[in-house]
Design a protein around this motif. Sequence first.
Motif, PDB file in Angstrom:
ATOM      1  N   ARG A  11     -20.666  60.904  21.736  1.00 18.07           N
ATOM      2  CA  ARG A  11     -21.016  59.771  22.468  1.00 18.07           C
ATOM      3  C   ARG A  11     -21.682  58.554  21.956  1.00 18.07           C
ATOM      4  N   GLU A  12     -22.614  59.146  21.216  1.00 19.66           N
ATOM      5  CA  GLU A  12     -23.382  58.276  20.464  1.00 19.66           C
ATOM      6  C   GLU A  12     -22.391  57.524  19.354  1.00 19.66           C
ATOM      7  N   ARG A  13     -21.713  58.184  18.618  1.00 23.95           N
ATOM      8  CA  ARG A  13     -20.567  57.430  17.830  1.00 23.95           C
ATOM      9  C   ARG A  13     -19.556  56.578  18.771  1.00 23.95           C
ATOM     10  N   GLN A  14     -19.238  56.680  19.786  1.00 27.92           N
ATOM     11  CA  GLN A  14     -18.456  55.902  20.469  1.00 27.92           C
ATOM     12  C   GLN A  14     -19.396  54.637  20.823  1.00 27.92           C
ATOM     13  N   LEU A  55     -20.844  53.895  32.154  1.00 30.05           N
ATOM     14  CA  LEU A  55     -22.069  54.251  32.224  1.00 30.05           C
ATOM     15  C   LEU A  55     -22.872  53.105  32.718  1.00 30.05           C
ATOM     16  N   THR A  56     -24.294  53.398  32.932  1.00 35.40           N
ATOM     17  CA  THR A  56     -24.953  52.406  33.303  1.00 35.40           C
ATOM     18  C   THR A  56     -25.673  51.965  32.066  1.00 35.40           C
ATOM     19  N   GLU A  57     -26.054  50.495  32.199  1.00 36.57           N
ATOM     20  CA  GLU A  57     -26.784  49.814  31.051  1.00 36.57           C
ATOM     21  C   GLU A  57     -28.145  50.559  30.730  1.00 36.57           C
ATOM     22  N   LYS A  58     -28.663  50.965  31.496  1.00 35.11           N
ATOM     23  CA  LYS A  58     -30.256  51.793  31.075  1.00 35.11           C
ATOM     24  C   LYS A  58     -29.692  53.105  30.451  1.00 35.11           C
ATOM     25  N   THR A  59     -28.448  53.645  30.683  1.00 29.99           N
ATOM     26  CA  THR A  59     -28.003  54.843  29.981  1.00 29.99           C
ATOM     27  C   THR A  59     -27.617  54.452  28.441  1.00 29.99           C
ATOM     28  N   ILE A  60     -26.885  53.657  28.496  1.00 26.49           N
ATOM     29  CA  ILE A  60     -26.631  52.648  27.023  1.00 26.49           C
ATOM     30  C   ILE A  60     -27.869  52.763  26.191  1.00 26.49           C
ATOM     31  N   LYS A  61     -28.773  51.963  26.849  1.00 26.54           N
ATOM     32  CA  LYS A  61     -30.167  51.498  26.282  1.00 26.54           C
ATOM     33  C   LYS A  61     -30.568  52.720  25.451  1.00 26.54           C
ATOM     34  N   HIS A  62     -30.700  53.935  26.440  1.00 25.19           N
ATOM     35  CA  HIS A  62     -31.149  55.136  25.941  1.00 25.19           C
ATOM     36  C   HIS A  62     -30.386  55.656  24.971  1.00 25.19           C
ATOM     37  N   TYR A  63     -29.199  55.701  24.843  1.00 27.52           N
ATOM     38  CA  TYR A  63     -28.377  56.077  23.696  1.00 27.52           C
ATOM     39  C   TYR A  63     -28.573  55.376  22.327  1.00 27.52           C
ATOM     40  N   VAL A  64     -28.842  53.863  22.513  1.00 26.09           N
ATOM     41  CA  VAL A  64     -28.941  53.153  21.245  1.00 26.09           C
ATOM     42  C   VAL A  64     -30.196  53.444  20.797  1.00 26.09           C
ATOM     43  N   THR A  65     -31.312  53.642  21.503  1.00 27.97           N
ATOM     44  CA  THR A  65     -32.536  54.009  21.036  1.00 27.97           C
ATOM     45  C   THR A  65     -32.478  55.257  20.067  1.00 27.97           C
ATOM     46  N   ASN A  66     -31.628  56.275  20.778  1.00 26.22           N
ATOM     47  CA  ASN A  66     -31.580  57.626  20.074  1.00 26.22           C
ATOM     48  C   ASN A  66     -30.582  57.449  18.606  1.00 26.22           C
ATOM     49  N   ILE A  67     -29.730  56.527  18.756  1.00 28.92           N
ATOM     50  CA  ILE A  67     -29.063  55.948  17.402  1.00 28.92           C
ATOM     51  C   ILE A  67     -29.837  55.576  16.406  1.00 28.92           C
TER      52      ILE A  67
END
Length: 224
Positions: free
Chosen positions: A158-161, A181-193
Amino acid sequence: MDKIRLVIVDDHPIFREGVASILGSEPDIEIVGQGVTADDATRLTREMLPDIILLDVNMPGGGVNAAVKVANVFPVVKIIMLTGSSEEEDVITSLKAGAHAYVLKGVAARELNGIVHSVYMGEGYVSPSLAAHLLSEITASQRQQHSVKDDFEELTERERQILEQIVKGTSNKEIGQNLFLTEKTIKHYVTNILQKLHVRNRVQAALLAQEKTRPRPAPSAKDR
């Protein structure tokens, strides 16, 4: 319609007022403050809490110093360095300080307007003429500490996507819509990336991703 609230800090009054006039004429941009020094930048950020602040690298007190303070104390405020300096060191230190974009003065009014809107939507930007040098510096620094390949192997599917979408300049909101996905969820993923790739912002992440996927030249006969 919510307006993009903008602060401009530059010690050249004619240039600063020109940028304010150009961007302020846009129906969805509001200039909420102007300043001259790094101290002005932190004061105006504290008082106005703008969406975006434009800083010059070579202002009194130092634009990078201002960027560090704004990024650390007001992380919600996005930083654009709008400067005449094309020095590689200034680009690197600005992005490491927390700047979301590095733009050279002389940029066309329409392009600057587009960059402001892109940064507001969560994207990053580096003037194309500087990007190659920046990429070289970032990847060299990465390789001194660890393998770039290993960093990417830590990313989930998912992070690669999401990283692929970041490379295309897609905003968090648009990524969420694309992936349901919600924008909040995406922000969480981006932080992890960003943490996994050991970079400070989306621009660096995108440049590293482009470097990893860049085709390597085929070996010559003498190398075989």
